[in-house]
Design a protein around this motif. Structure first.
Motif, PDB file in Angstrom:
ATOM      1  N   GLY A   1     -54.873 -77.215  31.115  1.00 37.67           N
ATOM      2  CA  GLY A   1     -55.893 -77.570  30.141  1.00 37.67           C
ATOM      3  C   GLY A   1     -57.221 -78.002  30.730  1.00 37.67           C
TER       4      GLY A   1
ATOM      5  N   ASN B   1     -51.449 -72.024  27.868  1.00 40.00           N
ATOM      6  CA  ASN B   1     -51.721 -73.410  27.500  1.00 40.00           C
ATOM      7  C   ASN B   1     -50.560 -74.064  26.750  1.00 40.00           C
TER       8      ASN B   1
ATOM      9  N   TYR C   1     -56.238 -71.040  32.263  1.00 32.23           N
ATOM     10  CA  TYR C   1     -55.110 -71.828  31.779  1.00 32.23           C
ATOM     11  C   TYR C   1     -53.810 -71.401  32.455  1.00 32.23           C
TER      12      TYR C   1
END
Length: 376
Positions: free
Chosen positions: A188, A217, A194
Motif C-alpha cells: 500500500g 493490494n 502494489y
C-alpha cells in the motif's frame, strides 16, 4: 476480528488531516445506554484511532450490564494517553493487545481493569519503527504484522518481542489457521507497485514457506472454523476516484485452501472489507464517488448471500468504519466514523439487522472492538 479501517489515511494527503485536526470534538461523556440483561458480555472496548500524528487515540469502554460508559478508560486508569494511531485490538489470555501504528508500540493492558502491563516497542535492529498494523494469537504467542515488511512474535508470558520474520511488501492483515500464519501483503505504500500476495509462515519454525498470488493490494484476512482463509483485495487506491469498470473490479473476495495453500475460490464480489462470525461473513463495500455503502450477509458454507442488505429497519449510517460480532448473541456492532473529523458512534444491531441501541461521543474513527465475557 477484522475491521474496516485505515483506508482514509492512504487516500487523503497528510496535510489535509493536519489542517482539519482542529475539528476533533472535545471528549464528551455520552448518555449511558440501557443495561442489557440478554448479553453474555461484561464490557465492550472500542479503539478510536484518532488522526495520524495527533496522538489522540482513545479507548472507549461500555459496561454492558449496568450501562455505564467511560470515553477514555485507558487515560483515566493510567494517567497517560495511548499514543498515535491505534490500529487493532486483540483480546487473548486475559490481556488486551493494543496495536499502535504511529507510536510503533504494542500496549498490553489487563482486560478487567484497563491497567497497562507493558508498552512493547516495535522497532527493528536499528531502532527504527516497524509501523505495526494488525495482530493474531496462537499457543501463547501474539503475532503482529508490520508495514516495514515483517511479522514480529511476542511471548505472552514475558511480554517481550522475541523474534521477527520477513514477509512481503507492507503487510496489512494477519490470521492463524492450520498451524500457519497468513499475511496479506498490500504494498500500500509502494504505489503504483502494489503487492498481490499472501505470505504463508510456518508457526513452529517461524519462517516464510511460500507466497500465494491473489489480487492487487490485499487487506483484511481471516480464517473460518473449517481452516479456510479469506482475504479481500482493494486494487489501485487511485482508482477510487475514477468512475470506471476497472475500479469496480479492483475489489474482490478470495478463499484460500490451507491444505494446498492456494486460492480455490474467487467470488467476484466487490468487497472493500469484511469480518467473519462462525460460518457467516459480513461483507462491506463503500463507493467513494457516490458516498454510499452496503453490508451483505454471506453464508460461507453455501457460498451464497443470506441477505444483500444487512440493515433491515431503515437505520441510516454515513460511513461505517468497523464491524464486529458479539460472541454468543450474534449481535452486530458497527462503528460509525461520520466525516472522520468528529467523534464517532457505536450502533448495535440484532442478528436480524434491527438497531437495538446507539452510543455517541466515542472518539475519532472507531476502528476495532473486543468483547470481555462474564466470568462463570
Amino acid at each position: 476480528m477484522p475491521s474496516f479501517t485505515s483506508t482514509f489515511y492512504r487516500l487523503v494527503p497528510f496535510y489535509v488531516l493536519l489542517l482539519c485536526a482542529c475539528a476533533e470534538d472535545k471528549p464528551v461523556a455520552p448518555p449511558a445506554p440501557e443495561p442489557d440483561a440478554s448479553s453474555h458480555t461484561a464490557c465492550v472496548y472500542v479503539l478510536c484511532e484518532g488522526l495520524y500524528g495527533m496522538n489522540n487515540t482513545r479507548l472507549f469502554a461500555w459496561n454492558v450490564r449496568d450501562g455505564q460508559v467511560e470515553p477514555d478508560i485507558f487515560s483515566k486508569v493510567n494517567q497517560r494517553g495511548l499514543g498515535d494511531t491505534g490500529n487493532d485490538l486483540l483480546l487473548y489470555g486475559g490481556k488486551i493487545y493494543v496495536v499502535m501504528s504511529g507510536s510503533n508500540t504494542v500496549e498490553v493492558i489487563e482486560a478487567a481493569t484497563a491497567r497497562s502491563l507493558r508498552q512493547i516497542p516495535v522497532t527493528n535492529e536499528a531502532g527504527v519503527g516497524r509501523q505495526p498494523r494488525y495482530a493474531c494469537a496462537a499457543e501463547g504467542k501474539v503475532y503482529v504484522c508490520c508495514f516495514d515488511g515483517s511479522v514480529i512474535r511476542i511471548d505472552t508470558a514475558s511480554l517481550q518481542a522475541e523474534a521477527s520474520v520477513k514477509a512481503g511488501s507492507n503487510p496489512d492483515g494477519i490470521c492463524h489457521s492450520a498451524n500457519k500464519l497468513y499475511v496479506s501483503n498490500s504494498g500500500g505504500l509502494s504505489f503504483p507497485h502494489y503487492d498481490s500476495t499472501v505470505s504463508v509462515i510456518d508457526r513452529n519454525s517461524f519462517t516464510e514457506k511460500s507466497r500465494i498470488a491473489v489480487g492487487r493490494n490485499p487487506y483484511t484476512i481471516a480464517a473460518d472454523s473449517r481452516d479456510y482463509v479469506y482475504v479481500c483485495t482493494r486494487g489501485d487506491y487511485d482508482g477510487l476516484n475514477q468512475k470506471s469498470e476497472a475500479k469496480r473490479e479492483a475489489y474482490n473476495f478470495y478463499r484460500i485452501d490451507t491444505q494446498k495453500d492456494s486460492v480455490d475460490r474467487v467470488y467476484n464480489i466487490p468487497v472493500l472489507d469484511f469480518c467473519l462470525y462462525r460460518d457467516t461473513a459480513y461483507l462491506y463495500n463503500f463507493d467513494y464517488n457516490a458516498n454510499t455503502f452496503w453490508i451483505g450477509v454471506f453464508d460461507l458454507k453455501t457460498e451464497s448471500f443470506v441477505s444483500e442488505n444487512f440493515i433491515r429497519d431503515g437505520t441510516k449510517l454515513q460511513k461505517p468504519y468497523s464491524i464486529s460480532v458479539e460472541p454468543g448473541t450474534g449481535k452486530v456492532y458497527i462503528g460509525e466514523a461520520y466525516n472522520h473529523l468528529s467523534s464517532g458512534s457505536l450502533y448495535v444491531f440484532s442478528p436480524q439487522g434491527k438497531m437495538q441501541s446507539v452510543l455517541h461521543g466515542l472518539g475519532l474513527n472507531p476502528t476495532a472492538m473486543v468483547f470481555l465475557q462474564e466470568k462463570d
